[in-house]
Design an enzyme around this catalytic site. Structure first.
Site, PDB file in Angstrom:
ATOM      1  N   ASP A   1       8.212  -6.336   3.835  1.00 45.55           N
ATOM      2  CA  ASP A   1       8.516  -5.412   2.746  1.00 45.55           C
ATOM      3  C   ASP A   1       9.619  -4.451   3.141  1.00 45.55           C
ATOM      4  OD1 ASP A   1       7.597  -2.943   3.932  1.00 45.55           O
ATOM      5  OD2 ASP A   1       5.564  -3.341   3.277  1.00 45.55           O
TER       6      ASP A   1
ATOM      7  N   ASP B   1       2.859   1.159  12.358  1.00 46.54           N
ATOM      8  CA  ASP B   1       4.209   1.716  12.548  1.00 46.54           C
ATOM      9  C   ASP B   1       4.235   3.243  12.499  1.00 46.54           C
ATOM     10  OD1 ASP B   1       4.017   2.485   9.867  1.00 46.54           O
ATOM     11  OD2 ASP B   1       5.241   0.833   9.131  1.00 46.54           O
TER      12      ASP B   1
ATOM     13  N   ARG C   1      14.417  -5.340  -4.447  1.00 47.47           N
ATOM     14  CA  ARG C   1      14.577  -4.851  -5.808  1.00 47.47           C
ATOM     15  C   ARG C   1      14.945  -5.968  -6.782  1.00 47.47           C
ATOM     16  NH1 ARG C   1      12.450  -1.597  -3.244  1.00 47.47           N
ATOM     17  NH2 ARG C   1      12.985   0.592  -2.882  1.00 47.47           N
TER      18      ARG C   1
ATOM     19  N   LYS D   1       0.535  -4.358  10.002  1.00 51.81           N
ATOM     20  CA  LYS D   1       1.652  -3.958   9.127  1.00 51.81           C
ATOM     21  C   LYS D   1       2.571  -2.999   9.862  1.00 51.81           C
ATOM     22  CE  LYS D   1       2.732  -1.731   4.698  1.00 51.81           C
ATOM     23  NZ  LYS D   1       3.299  -0.423   5.032  1.00 51.81           N
TER      24      LYS D   1
ATOM     25  N   HIS E   1       8.229   0.573   6.966  1.00 50.11           N
ATOM     26  CA  HIS E   1       7.538   1.571   6.144  1.00 50.11           C
ATOM     27  C   HIS E   1       8.478   2.112   5.054  1.00 50.11           C
ATOM     28  CE1 HIS E   1       3.625   3.872   6.693  1.00 50.11           C
ATOM     29  NE2 HIS E   1       4.115   4.461   5.624  1.00 50.11           N
TER      30      HIS E   1
ATOM     31  N   PRO F   1       0.822  -1.208   0.000  1.00 51.18           N
ATOM     32  CA  PRO F   1       0.000   0.000   0.000  1.00 51.18           C
ATOM     33  C   PRO F   1       0.857   1.259   0.000  1.00 51.18           C
ATOM     34  CG  PRO F   1       0.051  -0.982   2.188  1.00 51.18           C
ATOM     35  CD  PRO F   1       0.737  -1.946   1.277  1.00 51.18           C
TER      36      PRO F   1
ATOM     37  N   GLY G   1       6.991  -1.488  -2.594  1.00 52.84           N
ATOM     38  CA  GLY G   1       6.307  -0.211  -2.684  1.00 52.84           C
ATOM     39  C   GLY G   1       6.834   0.644  -3.821  1.00 52.84           C
TER      40      GLY G   1
ATOM     41  N   TYR H   1      -5.292   3.415   7.979  1.00 46.99           N
ATOM     42  CA  TYR H   1      -4.803   4.158   9.144  1.00 46.99           C
ATOM     43  C   TYR H   1      -6.047   4.489   9.946  1.00 46.99           C
ATOM     44  CZ  TYR H   1      -0.343   5.124   6.729  1.00 46.99           C
ATOM     45  OH  TYR H   1       0.867   5.024   6.102  1.00 46.99           O
TER      46      TYR H   1
HETATM   47  C1  LIG Z   1       5.208   6.822  -1.689  1.00 40.53           C
HETATM   48  C2  LIG Z   1       4.909   5.862  -0.584  1.00 40.53           C
HETATM   49  C3  LIG Z   1       3.695   5.928   0.083  1.00 40.53           C
HETATM   50  C4  LIG Z   1       3.391   5.024   1.087  1.00 40.53           C
HETATM   51  N1  LIG Z   1       2.154   5.064   1.666  1.00 40.53           N
HETATM   52  C5  LIG Z   1       1.817   4.114   2.573  1.00 40.53           C
HETATM   53  C6  LIG Z   1       0.494   4.067   3.097  1.00 40.53           C
HETATM   54  O1  LIG Z   1      -0.365   4.875   2.749  1.00 40.53           O
HETATM   55  N2  LIG Z   1       0.209   3.096   4.004  1.00 40.53           N
HETATM   56  C7  LIG Z   1       1.142   2.172   4.394  1.00 40.53           C
HETATM   57  O2  LIG Z   1       0.844   1.303   5.207  1.00 40.53           O
HETATM   58  N3  LIG Z   1       2.397   2.194   3.895  1.00 40.53           N
HETATM   59  C8  LIG Z   1       2.743   3.123   2.986  1.00 40.53           C
HETATM   60  N4  LIG Z   1       4.002   3.111   2.454  1.00 40.53           N
HETATM   61  C9  LIG Z   1       4.949   2.036   2.834  1.00 40.53           C
HETATM   62  C10 LIG Z   1       4.803   0.831   1.897  1.00 40.53           C
HETATM   63  O3  LIG Z   1       3.600   0.138   2.113  1.00 40.53           O
HETATM   64  C11 LIG Z   1       5.965  -0.165   2.084  1.00 40.53           C
HETATM   65  O4  LIG Z   1       6.037  -0.498   3.459  1.00 40.53           O
HETATM   66  C12 LIG Z   1       7.311   0.353   1.615  1.00 40.53           C
HETATM   67  O5  LIG Z   1       7.152   1.140   0.454  1.00 40.53           O
HETATM   68  C13 LIG Z   1       8.258  -0.811   1.324  1.00 40.53           C
HETATM   69  O6  LIG Z   1       9.513  -0.354   0.957  1.00 40.53           O
HETATM   70  P1  LIG Z   1       9.994  -0.224  -0.575  1.00 40.53           P
HETATM   71  O7  LIG Z   1       9.396   1.056  -1.088  1.00 40.53           O
HETATM   72  O8  LIG Z   1      11.475  -0.163  -0.449  1.00 40.53           O
HETATM   73  O9  LIG Z   1       9.505  -1.435  -1.320  1.00 40.53           O
HETATM   74  C14 LIG Z   1       4.337   4.039   1.458  1.00 40.53           C
HETATM   75  C15 LIG Z   1       5.554   3.991   0.797  1.00 40.53           C
HETATM   76  C16 LIG Z   1       5.848   4.866  -0.212  1.00 40.53           C
HETATM   77  C17 LIG Z   1       7.173   4.748  -0.927  1.00 40.53           C
END
Ligand SMILES: Cc1cc2nc3c(=O)[nH]c(=O)nc-3n(C[C@H](O)[C@H](O)[C@H](O)COP(=O)(O)O)c2cc1C
Ligand SMILES: *[C@@H]1O[C@H](CO)[C@@H](O)[C@H](O)[C@H]1NC(C)=O
Ligand SMILES: *[C@@H]1O[C@H](CO)[C@@H](O)[C@H](O)[C@H]1NC(C)=O
Ligand SMILES: *[C@@H]1O[C@H](CO)[C@@H](O)[C@H](O)[C@H]1NC(C)=O
Ligand SMILES: *[C@@H]1O[C@H](CO)[C@@H](O)[C@H](O)[C@H]1NC(C)=O
Length: 384
Positions: free
Chosen positions: A307, A205, A311, A249, A273, A121, A330, A177
């Site tokens: 997560d 988190d 890559r 999460k 996150h 997400p 993400g 959230y």
């Molecule tokens: C642009 C962006 C927005 C995100 N928004 C949320 C969110 O709305 N809710 C959430 O649980 N995690 C959010 N995340 C965290 C992602 O769910 C995930 O944990 C994270 O991107 C994983 O790392 P990676 O980007 O290296 O794959 C966000 C991450 C990014 C990069």
């Protein structure tokens, strides 16, 4: 030389080691003259880090920064990327791996998917493409993987549900959230269930706003500035609000995984996150290793996903080897979305292919049978 004299020298060398957002695999040489604001041909995107490069050239500074940002000095952001490289494989030869592709499928909370990874997400897909989250719904459907839309998506939960190519057959989970308005929470859970979500993913988190310095410079820091009430008692209450399973999460220690089991959680996602909330938090690989070292059977007592910084296919293999059931990505998908649904599908296909060929070269004949014997779990990596 005495150790006390050598140590500062080592520290200085480490401190000045340059960090590459994408390792140099020649993309700059081949695509470097792509004009700002335009995209290279999708066929020239050969791996997930390339999407970061393409998005950086294509998006404006604030949109790219919103996606790219990490917390504070971004040490956790970088550590997420580097952690996988610290552990070497122990490849086995002379194994029949010709059937590996047929073993990629997995189940997540009992729902079958074609691969052990999903779209994490992430808020605000509309910054990359006008169809925003619709592209994730469609690509996930066509490639048969899980998508977990963010509550802070550019599109509403109704618009996202309506983008499902068929009525009812695509499994998606809804990330949330929550604040302490129980009426609003119940309404949200009911609405998600009516729209066909099969699970709630509660992000735990983010008890406070993240210290996002890079993003603040562009005015795209975290929107939520409140302290949020998130406790185990509150989680028990949430479970009574819905029949759907409520996944946690953002779990980052073995203690909290044990508490999640005690509180009847069906699954947890190991995540910091993407290094966006609290700097110096561990990579999901480090947390998975902590769990494994404490008690490997924990991975059988609860479904554990992870997560952060994934890559390459090889990164996925290291998490699966410890017992992680599925992994999320993400930023790679957010960046791939600059190409719309075709870009997201291409990202999914690249990762499926990498998982299969990396597993084959590792000597794994059945992905479901990968275990810790394929990895040397001492930190003798390229990165200290
Ligand atoms: C642009 C962006 C927005 C995100 N928004 C949320 C969110 O709305 N809710 C959430 O649980 N995690 C959010 N995340 C965290 C992602 O769910 C995930 O944990 C994270 O991107 C994983 O790392 P990676 O980007 O290296 O794959 C966000 C991450 C990014 C990069
Ligand atoms: C999911 O996969 C399992 C194992 O391959 C299989 O037994 C089960 O029937 C599948 N479930 C559905 C709903 O397709
Ligand atoms: C950057 O692009 C986004 C998405 O198209 C837009 O909303 C935003 O206003 C742009 N920002 C600047 C500074 O141009
Ligand atoms: C899906 O189909 C059911 C039964 O035909 C219907 O009640 C429901 O409104 C449909 N949902 C959507 C989102 O179209
Ligand atoms: C709580 O949410 C409900 C339903 O959305 C809303 O009507 C109510 O005003 C909210 N209460 C507070 C204190 O914000």
């Amino acid at each position: 030389m005495r150790l006390s004299l050598i140590l500062p020298l080592i520290q200085a060398a480490v401190a000045t080691r340059p960090f590459l957002n994408e390792p140099d695999t020649g993309i700059e040489d081949v695509l470097g003259d792509t004009p700002a604001g335009s995209l290279p041909d999708l066929k020239q995107i050969v791996g997930l880090p390339d999407f970061d490069w393409a998005a950086r050239h294509y998006l404006n500074g604030s949109s790219y920064t919103y996606y790219r940002n990490g917390a504070a000095g971004e040490w956790s952001y970088r550590n997420n990327l580097e952690a996988y490289g610290r552990f070497r494989f122990r490849p086995r030869m002379m194994v029949d791996v010709t059937n590996i592709e047929s073993t990629l499928s997995t189940s997540i909370l009992g729902y079958n998917f074609s691969a052990p990874f999903y779209i994490s997400p992430c808020a605000r897909a509309g910054l990359a493409h006008s169809d925003a989250e619709k592209n994730f719904v469609k690509a996930a459907y066509e490639e048969d993987i899980l998508y977990i839309p963010s509550l802070y998506a550019s599109l509403s939960v109704d618009e996202i549900a309506a983008a499902k190519p068929t009525n009812g057959t695509q499994t998606i989970f809804q990330q949330v959230y929550l604040n302490s308005n129980d009426t609003a929470t119940k309404e949200l859970f009911d609405h998600a269930e009516q729209l066909g979500s099969k699970a709630i993913v509660f992000t735990v988190d983010s008890a406070a706003t993240g210290n996002r310095q890079r993003a603040s410079r562009y005015g795209v820091g975290s929107a939520n500035t409140d302290y949020t009430y998130i406790t185990w008692d509150y989680y028990k209450k949430l479970q009574s609000f819905t029949k759907l399973p409520v996944v946690l999460k953002g779990i980052q220690s073995v203690e909290d995984v044990k508490l999640a089991i005690e509180h009847g959680a069906p699954a947890v996602i190991l995540s910091n996150h993407g290094g966006r909330q609290l700097d110096s938090t561990p990579s999901p690989l480090e947390v998975a290793l902590e769990i494994y070292e404490e008690d490997p059977t924990i991975f059988q007592k609860i479904e554990i996903y992870a997560d952060g910084g994934i890559r390459y296919g090889a990164d996925v293999l290291k998490l699966l080897a410890l017992g992680v059931k599925a992994v999320g990505l993400g930023r790679p998908f957010m960046f791939a979305n600059v190409y719309g649904v075709d870009g997201v599908k291409h990202a999914i296909q690249l990762l499926k292919h990498e998982i299969a060929i990396d597993a084959a070269n590792l000597g794994v004949s059945d992905l479901k049978k990968i275990d810790t014997s394929y990895i040397k779990w001492t930190n003798n990596g390229w990165f200290s």
